[in-house]
Design a protein around this motif. Structure first.
Motif, PDB file in Angstrom:
ATOM      1  N   LEU A 221       0.796  -1.209   0.181  1.00 31.30           N
ATOM      2  CA  LEU A 221       0.066  -0.038   0.254  1.00 31.30           C
ATOM      3  C   LEU A 221       0.793   1.172  -0.059  1.00 31.30           C
ATOM      4  CD1 LEU A 221      -2.843  -0.933   2.473  1.00 31.30           C
ATOM      5  CD2 LEU A 221      -2.543  -1.470   0.213  1.00 31.30           C
ATOM      6  N   SER A 222       2.101   1.154   0.074  1.00 32.51           N
ATOM      7  CA  SER A 222       2.973   2.267  -0.196  1.00 32.51           C
ATOM      8  C   SER A 222       4.275   2.236  -1.044  1.00 32.51           C
ATOM      9  CB  SER A 222       3.638   2.609   1.249  1.00 32.51           C
ATOM     10  OG  SER A 222       2.834   3.118   2.218  1.00 32.51           O
ATOM     11  N   ALA A 223       5.048   2.980  -1.345  1.00 30.08           N
ATOM     12  CA  ALA A 223       6.331   2.878  -2.249  1.00 30.08           C
ATOM     13  C   ALA A 223       7.433   2.228  -1.801  1.00 30.08           C
ATOM     14  CB  ALA A 223       6.480   4.253  -2.903  1.00 30.08           C
ATOM     15  N   ASN A 224       8.255   1.688  -2.733  1.00 31.31           N
ATOM     16  CA  ASN A 224       9.588   1.466  -2.435  1.00 31.31           C
ATOM     17  C   ASN A 224       9.766  -0.054  -1.384  1.00 31.31           C
ATOM     18  OD1 ASN A 224      10.224   3.590  -3.927  1.00 31.31           O
ATOM     19  ND2 ASN A 224      11.709   4.595  -2.412  1.00 31.31           N
ATOM     20  N   ASN A 225       8.686  -0.904  -1.576  1.00 29.63           N
ATOM     21  CA  ASN A 225       8.768  -1.886  -0.852  1.00 29.63           C
ATOM     22  C   ASN A 225      10.014  -2.976  -1.314  1.00 29.63           C
ATOM     23  OD1 ASN A 225       6.045  -1.807   0.857  1.00 29.63           O
ATOM     24  ND2 ASN A 225       5.542  -1.276  -1.082  1.00 29.63           N
ATOM     25  N   PHE A 226      10.195  -3.546  -0.334  1.00 31.74           N
ATOM     26  CA  PHE A 226      11.507  -4.574  -0.578  1.00 31.74           C
ATOM     27  C   PHE A 226      12.375  -3.989  -1.631  1.00 31.74           C
ATOM     28  CE2 PHE A 226       8.430  -6.888   1.399  1.00 31.74           C
ATOM     29  CZ  PHE A 226       9.142  -8.336   1.622  1.00 31.74           C
ATOM     30  N   TYR A 227      12.944  -2.632  -1.071  1.00 31.52           N
ATOM     31  CA  TYR A 227      13.838  -1.979  -2.082  1.00 31.52           C
ATOM     32  C   TYR A 227      15.478  -2.144  -1.571  1.00 31.52           C
ATOM     33  CZ  TYR A 227      15.680   2.022  -4.641  1.00 31.52           C
ATOM     34  OH  TYR A 227      16.089   2.996  -5.563  1.00 31.52           O
ATOM     35  N   TRP A 228      15.785  -2.024  -0.228  1.00 32.54           N
ATOM     36  CA  TRP A 228      17.294  -2.237   0.375  1.00 32.54           C
ATOM     37  C   TRP A 228      17.101  -3.653   0.981  1.00 32.54           C
ATOM     38  CZ3 TRP A 228      21.558   0.234  -0.496  1.00 32.54           C
ATOM     39  CH2 TRP A 228      21.638   1.547  -1.049  1.00 32.54           C
ATOM     40  N   ARG A 229      18.327  -4.253   0.830  1.00 25.81           N
ATOM     41  CA  ARG A 229      18.832  -5.263   1.598  1.00 25.81           C
ATOM     42  C   ARG A 229      19.473  -4.871   2.979  1.00 25.81           C
ATOM     43  NH1 ARG A 229      23.465  -9.758   0.580  1.00 25.81           N
ATOM     44  NH2 ARG A 229      23.594 -10.343   2.896  1.00 25.81           N
ATOM     45  N   VAL A 230      19.040  -5.390   3.984  1.00 26.85           N
ATOM     46  CA  VAL A 230      19.845  -5.064   5.206  1.00 26.85           C
ATOM     47  C   VAL A 230      20.048  -6.506   6.103  1.00 26.85           C
ATOM     48  CG1 VAL A 230      18.687  -2.950   5.739  1.00 26.85           C
ATOM     49  CG2 VAL A 230      17.669  -4.844   6.675  1.00 26.85           C
ATOM     50  N   ASP A 231      21.200  -6.497   6.678  1.00 31.13           N
ATOM     51  CA  ASP A 231      21.789  -7.424   7.345  1.00 31.13           C
ATOM     52  C   ASP A 231      21.688  -7.136   8.979  1.00 31.13           C
ATOM     53  OD1 ASP A 231      22.344  -8.877   5.090  1.00 31.13           O
ATOM     54  OD2 ASP A 231      24.470  -8.932   5.434  1.00 31.13           O
TER      55      ASP A 231
END
Length: 263
Positions: A241-251
């Motif tokens: 429902l918003s933008a940029n989902n699953f855009y960056w990987r973090v550890d």
């Protein structure tokens, strides 16, 4: 992302170290500032009527008694019992003190078992901390990679948010959808990002017909990505429902997340 203008109103800083708790658990609330005459009460968010105008305010219905804590200082810990009767949802401890001080410490109450409802709402608990410009070490620089990407590659989890403890952009991205769900009687399980990491795609597919991501769900771990991808491949539905989902990987590295690369 645009920084929410920091609130100038007097605040009490406190936070829960974990993103979510199961009903019946004991939740540890740690204070990060001093205050006198502190009163604590737990509320369920999204049960209020109307939109929220200030960026440093949370609303909801009380679910627990008023507790008189008196004077608090940085490092003090208070334990809160997550009651077994509390439904899965988004909650917060509201703290008020002398001099008009107010603080909010939000947390997710996950279901006793996955699949109590056929739909789950996943809140962007890691992304909230990435957008948190709080100066944790007091050196005058905001401790997020948004302030200085060359210097900051990681952010601390389990810390208070700016603006009296309200998650960044909560009033725009998250609160309207949570309020709509409650007012229309649509039941759902509520999960933090850590809850997705703790399960697997097959278990999610058995438990839920759909996962809803109402907020700006930008930062995810490889584990969360794989779990959600497997859930989708097994027939699960996803709603963003918003933008940029699953855009960056973090550890995850202990109590911190480190920004790695674009997905």
């Amino acid at each position: 992302v645009a920084r929410v203008r920091p609130s100038a109103r007097p605040a009490i800083e406190a936070a829960f170290p974990l993103e979510s708790y199961r009903p019946g658990a004991a939740a540890r609330l740690r204070f990060y500032s001093r205050a006198r005459g502190v009163i604590l009460q737990v509320f369920r968010a999204g049960t209020e009527t109307g939109r929220i105008a200030p960026s440093d305010e949370m609303r909801g219905e009380p679910v627990g008694p008023v507790r008189q804590l008196g004077a608090v200082r940085s490092g003090r810990v208070v334990w809160i019992r997550v009651q077994r009767l509390w439904e899965s949802g988004f909650y917060f401890a509201r703290l008020t003190g002398a001099g008009g001080k107010v603080g909010y410490a939000p947390f997710v109450v996950r279901p006793r078992r996955l699949g109590e409802h056929r739909v789950a709402v996943v809140l962007p608990t890691l992304t909230w901390q990435a957008y948190n410009f709080r100066d944790d070490d007091g050196d005058g620089d905001e401790d997020t990679w948004y302030a200085d990407p060359a210097r900051e590659r990681s952010v601390l989890l389990g810390r208070p948010y700016e603006n009296r403890g309200v998650p960044p952009h909560y009033k725009h991205y998250d609160q309207p959808f949570l309020r709509w769900l409650y007012q229309t009687g649509r039941g759902a399980d509520y999960l933090a990002q850590a809850d997705l990491e703790a399960t697997n795609g097959r278990t999610l597919a058995r438990a839920y017909d759909a996962l809803f991501f109402p907020g700006h769900h930008e930062y995810v771990t490889a584990r969360e990505y794989d779990v959600v991808e497997r859930y989708r491949d097994l027939g699960g539905s996803l709603a963003f429902l918003s933008a940029n989902n699953f855009y960056w990987r973090v550890d995850r590295r202990g109590s911190r997340i480190e920004r790695i690369s674009h997905w």
